[in-house]
Design a protein around this motif. Sequence first.
Motif, PDB file in Angstrom:
ATOM      1  N   GLU A  23      -1.363  58.775  80.108  1.00  0.00           N
ATOM      2  CA  GLU A  23      -2.338  58.834  79.153  1.00  0.00           C
ATOM      3  C   GLU A  23      -1.843  58.919  77.685  1.00  0.00           C
ATOM      4  O   GLU A  23      -0.828  59.226  77.389  1.00  0.00           O
ATOM      5  CB  GLU A  23      -3.085  60.430  79.364  1.00  0.00           C
ATOM      6  N   GLN A  66      -6.653  56.890  79.890  1.00  0.00           N
ATOM      7  CA  GLN A  66      -6.065  57.721  80.796  1.00  0.00           C
ATOM      8  C   GLN A  66      -6.287  56.720  82.234  1.00  0.00           C
ATOM      9  O   GLN A  66      -7.232  56.227  82.246  1.00  0.00           O
ATOM     10  CB  GLN A  66      -6.608  58.941  81.187  1.00  0.00           C
ATOM     11  N   PRO A  89      -4.010  67.000  83.746  1.00  0.00           N
ATOM     12  CA  PRO A  89      -4.646  66.468  82.664  1.00  0.00           C
ATOM     13  C   PRO A  89      -5.867  67.281  82.020  1.00  0.00           C
ATOM     14  O   PRO A  89      -6.278  68.119  82.760  1.00  0.00           O
ATOM     15  CB  PRO A  89      -5.260  65.069  83.044  1.00  0.00           C
TER      16      PRO A  89
END
Length: 454
Positions: A395, A419, A190
């Motif tokens: 997410e 998320q 991420p």
Amino acid sequence: MKINNTISPSLWATALVLLTNLFASQTAQALPSFARQTGMPCTSCHTQAFGPNLNAYGRSFKLNGYTWGGNESALSRFGGMAMASISNTKKNNDDIPNDHVLANRGFNSNNNVAFDQASLFYGGKVFGKMGAFVQFTYDGVASRFALDNTDIRIANDVDWLDQNFVYGVSFNNGPTVQDLWNSTPAWGFPYASSPFGPSYAGPIIDGVAGQVGGATLYTMINNTFFLEAGAYSSFAKYVQKGMGQWSPDGTVKINGGAPYWRIGLQHEAKGHYVSLGHFGFRTDIQPDPNAPVTDRYTDLGVDFNYQYLANPLHIYEVKANYTREQQQLFATYNGGDGSERINQQLGFFGLNGTYTYDQTYGITAGFNHIYGNRDSVVYSASPTNKPNSEYFTFELDYVPFGKKAATDDSYLNLKFAAQYIAYTRLNGADKNYDNTGRNASDNNTLYFNTWLAF
């Protein structure tokens, strides 16, 4: 990537990667200054209108040294960003108020609102064929300043023997900071995550950024075959300290040079883009500056990218990477006091897929798996004496701006993200992973993030 101080290959490696996690953020590269320089909207370089994830044009822009565009105003090269978040975990984390830095910053065992970070950038052409991406970051959680991701390039291209060569040199402060693909450590998914999440083991290539400096030579042949090679060395202690990257327990001391190499193949046809690559990094770390013995880390990785870009209304992406680290802990072993054996292995596998609608709405699902040898000394805090961890990341993103080429619009770039990270295994176990009764799933984290760039 984070390493827990009770399970890392050595106390030095623990401090190193935790320190880097604080200051070597992945949340950069999508600079509005690039849009101002080129006169193009952010969607020209990014699969969404915001964020580090690059499309084919964005990779070429970086490859060619950040110099494309007709805006010659030096002032337009400067920009900044700010990020704030809310983090909630399934069960309270008592380590947060027991950490003197976090406690002094007023953070609680759960439901923390944080000013994650703020950065100032120089992004774009310096002069001629030289361009730069330079980031200075204030960490709002740790309340510290540091020189963050930095990549200074000189690039050119030439046609020779009916072949096109883009070639250049990159001066940067960490292996893969200069990488074109979003499947290597510096820019992988991420792109932002909770600063209050749990810690776990990771390869050394993901832990030295900011405390080393190096240069790599590279070439892209016919926009298909990529080659890169170079080396890194640690900055002197006073330099690391001046850049905000030094602490008494986390100073990087590389013995000699640390070679880095990268190979990549890419092809695009009818909107389908595919790349396959290999990267490697080897370094000899000297944990005790007064003792010549070192620990050797050899990281070998492969990565894969697929993007469907034929229709900008519907973009599909899949990314995967695997890194295997061979550790030869000659210094840490010390007769068995620092590790059970000299030779260790650590592996990391990551896979994620993204769907983006109209370069505005995005949904991503990711999976990460970490494994390593059993060692009762290195991983003494784990009930299984292993570093094995496994987690899923989901997410949702909303990017309202970045579709226009107007200069004024480049000063208003926003991204909202929700998320959720679900841990199925942490530091060797799914239940009682730290011998205190805490389960891996107790760390499941819901994270809301707002990210502004200008």
